[in-house]
Design an enzyme around this catalytic site. Structure first.
Site, PDB file in Angstrom:
ATOM      1  N   ARG A  94       2.075  51.550  80.273  1.00  0.00           N
ATOM      2  CA  ARG A  94       2.442  50.282  80.882  1.00  0.00           C
ATOM      3  C   ARG A  94       2.266  49.165  79.849  1.00  0.00           C
ATOM      4  O   ARG A  94       1.528  49.306  78.882  1.00  0.00           O
ATOM      5  CB  ARG A  94       1.565  49.999  82.108  1.00  0.00           C
ATOM      6  CG  ARG A  94       1.690  51.040  83.225  1.00  0.00           C
ATOM      7  CD  ARG A  94       0.741  50.721  84.359  1.00  0.00           C
ATOM      8  NE  ARG A  94       0.876  51.648  85.481  1.00  0.00           N
ATOM      9  CZ  ARG A  94       0.195  52.795  85.613  1.00  0.00           C
ATOM     10  NH1 ARG A  94      -0.700  53.128  84.674  1.00  0.00           N
ATOM     11  NH2 ARG A  94       0.381  53.578  86.651  1.00  0.00           N
ATOM     12  N   HIS A 110      10.210  47.575  81.067  1.00  0.00           N
ATOM     13  CA  HIS A 110       9.603  48.623  81.893  1.00  0.00           C
ATOM     14  C   HIS A 110      10.453  49.885  81.916  1.00  0.00           C
ATOM     15  O   HIS A 110       9.952  50.978  82.227  1.00  0.00           O
ATOM     16  CB  HIS A 110       9.391  48.111  83.317  1.00  0.00           C
ATOM     17  CG  HIS A 110       8.520  49.003  84.151  1.00  0.00           C
ATOM     18  ND1 HIS A 110       7.167  49.136  83.944  1.00  0.00           N
ATOM     19  CD2 HIS A 110       8.819  49.826  85.198  1.00  0.00           C
ATOM     20  CE1 HIS A 110       6.663  49.988  84.819  1.00  0.00           C
ATOM     21  NE2 HIS A 110       7.647  50.420  85.591  1.00  0.00           N
ATOM     22  N   ARG A 157       9.195  52.903  80.109  1.00  0.00           N
ATOM     23  CA  ARG A 157       8.286  53.793  80.839  1.00  0.00           C
ATOM     24  C   ARG A 157       9.087  54.810  81.661  1.00  0.00           C
ATOM     25  O   ARG A 157       8.732  55.989  81.715  1.00  0.00           O
ATOM     26  CB  ARG A 157       7.365  52.957  81.732  1.00  0.00           C
ATOM     27  CG  ARG A 157       6.373  53.763  82.553  1.00  0.00           C
ATOM     28  CD  ARG A 157       5.310  52.835  83.137  1.00  0.00           C
ATOM     29  NE  ARG A 157       4.594  53.437  84.263  1.00  0.00           N
ATOM     30  CZ  ARG A 157       3.575  54.282  84.125  1.00  0.00           C
ATOM     31  NH1 ARG A 157       3.160  54.640  82.916  1.00  0.00           N
ATOM     32  NH2 ARG A 157       2.970  54.769  85.193  1.00  0.00           N
ATOM     33  N   HIS A 206      -0.019  58.261  87.363  1.00  0.00           N
ATOM     34  CA  HIS A 206       0.361  58.024  88.753  1.00  0.00           C
ATOM     35  C   HIS A 206      -0.726  58.534  89.696  1.00  0.00           C
ATOM     36  O   HIS A 206      -1.336  59.581  89.452  1.00  0.00           O
ATOM     37  CB  HIS A 206       1.675  58.744  89.083  1.00  0.00           C
ATOM     38  CG  HIS A 206       2.863  58.156  88.400  1.00  0.00           C
ATOM     39  ND1 HIS A 206       3.951  58.907  87.998  1.00  0.00           N
ATOM     40  CD2 HIS A 206       3.143  56.888  88.022  1.00  0.00           C
ATOM     41  CE1 HIS A 206       4.841  58.126  87.418  1.00  0.00           C
ATOM     42  NE2 HIS A 206       4.375  56.901  87.424  1.00  0.00           N
ATOM     43  N   TYR A 251      11.266  61.236  89.156  1.00  0.00           N
ATOM     44  CA  TYR A 251      11.808  61.592  87.851  1.00  0.00           C
ATOM     45  C   TYR A 251      12.330  63.024  87.839  1.00  0.00           C
ATOM     46  O   TYR A 251      13.336  63.324  87.192  1.00  0.00           O
ATOM     47  CB  TYR A 251      10.730  61.399  86.778  1.00  0.00           C
ATOM     48  CG  TYR A 251      10.268  59.976  86.673  1.00  0.00           C
ATOM     49  CD1 TYR A 251      11.079  58.999  86.114  1.00  0.00           C
ATOM     50  CD2 TYR A 251       9.040  59.579  87.180  1.00  0.00           C
ATOM     51  CE1 TYR A 251      10.677  57.679  86.037  1.00  0.00           C
ATOM     52  CE2 TYR A 251       8.617  58.261  87.112  1.00  0.00           C
ATOM     53  CZ  TYR A 251       9.447  57.316  86.541  1.00  0.00           C
ATOM     54  OH  TYR A 251       9.043  56.016  86.481  1.00  0.00           O
TER      55      TYR A 251
END
Length: 399
Positions: free
Chosen positions: A207, A313, A316, A339, A348
């Protein structure tokens, strides 16, 4: 019930006022007498209200109507005194949402006067305002609901009027990811001091606050690993140093050689000295401000390489998608990306599953075209294929 009730005193009374309306009075479980906060147009209405109060007292859900007379603004002040454990970034967000949306709308309204229709009307006005995004509206509604939930727990309200289904759901922004060639092209398009940042973010999936908070002692070049144990969250122009966003955010991320090589060169040229030296700094040697980086570095670079609309972002998202493409399991994706829920990691994997389905469909089209071509030609030969080609370059016929 109270001692008065046990001695035969009536639970409540109904009387007609000189105005012609009806008033309700009753005793709570402690024997304290209360007058209903409103009068009623008929005796039947007053009787129903008294019966409802008695039922609520018996079920233990009755609330003192005097408490509901405080305004939402007064309640917020009391509620905020119980939120000392909030992270700085969350507190700043709450302060903004209260100041910008909640207090202007409900600050002078008594808690007991808040109802679902009033809140629906407020949401409708926000959705009509072009300058307010749906995500911000959902955040504001969730904050309203959270504060009123505490009012219910504390006995100020009997129920939460912020009970609008779906109002607090944020619609996830469409995930966008880029290919490895696009990632390396983008890394080459930014100034040299930010090349490693692009590659580490695009392959490692850190992040932004984790990238900005990375220190030399967190980097293990020999093991090709990053230890994500700290972040630098930007709040109102100041950087707050602390642990990652969640416990799962504290993790070890292994990088591919291309990112490790770029990071090694970066440490030699641009990182601050010493074990506590920051890895990624601005050209002035300060913490990287996201807005400045986006304006001065990111936007010019994505325009240059034809990736307009790509967000920081999205690097990521790219890292997570690349990991999923290698066959990473849900658990492995969760550990790599930090996560807390498998739901995000599964997104994903679904992206890659959709991509595989698209590839299979494309193969079906190719196979269908080849079959149609073969059937259309005399002798069943595929166009462009001759006996000479089968025989080889010499043109000799097979024996």
């Amino acid at each position: 019930m109270s001692d008065r009730r046990k001695r035969g005193r009536s639970f409540g009374t109904i009387r007609r006022l000189p105005s012609g309306r009806w008033q309700v009075r009753y005793y709570d479980r402690a024997g304290i007498r209360h007058t209903a906060p409103r009068t009623f147009p008929s005796k039947a209405d007053a009787t129903r209200h008294l019966a409802q109060v008695e039922a609520d007292l018996l079920r233990g859900v009755w609330t003192d109507p005097r408490l509901a007379r405080i305004t939402f603004g007064e309640w917020v002040e009391r509620w905020q005194q119980t939120t000392a454990d909030l992270r700085p970034g969350t507190r700043a967000l709450y302060d903004y949402l209260l100041r910008r949306f909640l207090l202007p709308a409900f600050g002078t309204t008594p808690l007991g006067k808040l109802d679902t229709l009033t809140i629906r009307a407020w949401l409708g006005e926000l959705h009509q305002a072009a300058e307010v995004t749906p995500t911000t509206i959902a955040k504001a509604y969730r904050l309203l609901r959270r504060s009123l939930n505490v009012a219910v727990e504390a006995g100020y309200l009997s129920r939460n009027p912020a009970a609008i289904k779906g109002a607090g759901i944020e619609r996830a922004a469409e995930m966008r990811h880029i290919s490895i060639p696009q990632l390396t092209t983008l890394a080459d398009a930014v100034p040299a001091r930010y090349r490693a940042l692009i590659l580490v973010a695009g392959f490692g999936g850190l992040r932004w606050a984790e990238m900005v908070g990375l220190r030399r002692r967190h980097v293990d070049l020999a093991g090709a690993r990053l230890h994500v144990v700290e972040q630098a969250a930007e709040v109102a122009g100041k950087f707050i140093i602390g642990p990652p966003k969640t416990d799962a955010g504290q993790r070890v991320v292994t990088l591919p050689t291309v990112a490790v090589t770029a990071l090694a060169e970066h440490l030699d040229r641009y990182a601050a000295p010493g074990p506590d030296g920051l890895v990624f700094l601005s050209a002035r040697g300060k913490h990287l401000a996201r807005s400045s980086f986006r304006r001065l570095v990111w936007l010019p670079a994505v325009r240059m390489v034809g990736l307009d609309g790509l967000r920081v972002h999205d690097l990521r998202h790219t890292a997570a998608t690349l990991a999923a493409a290698t066959g990473a399991t849900t658990k492995e994706l969760m550990e790599r990306m930090g996560h807390t829920s498998p739901r995000v990691a599964l997104r994903y994997q679904h992206v890659m599953a959709d991509r595989q389905a698209a590839l299979a469909a494309a193969l079906d089209d190719l196979a269908r075209d080849a079959t149609n071509t073969t059937q259309a030609e005399p002798g069943g030969h595929v166009e462009g294929t001759t006996d000479n080609a089968v025989a080889g370059e010499s043109g000799q016929q097979p024996r």
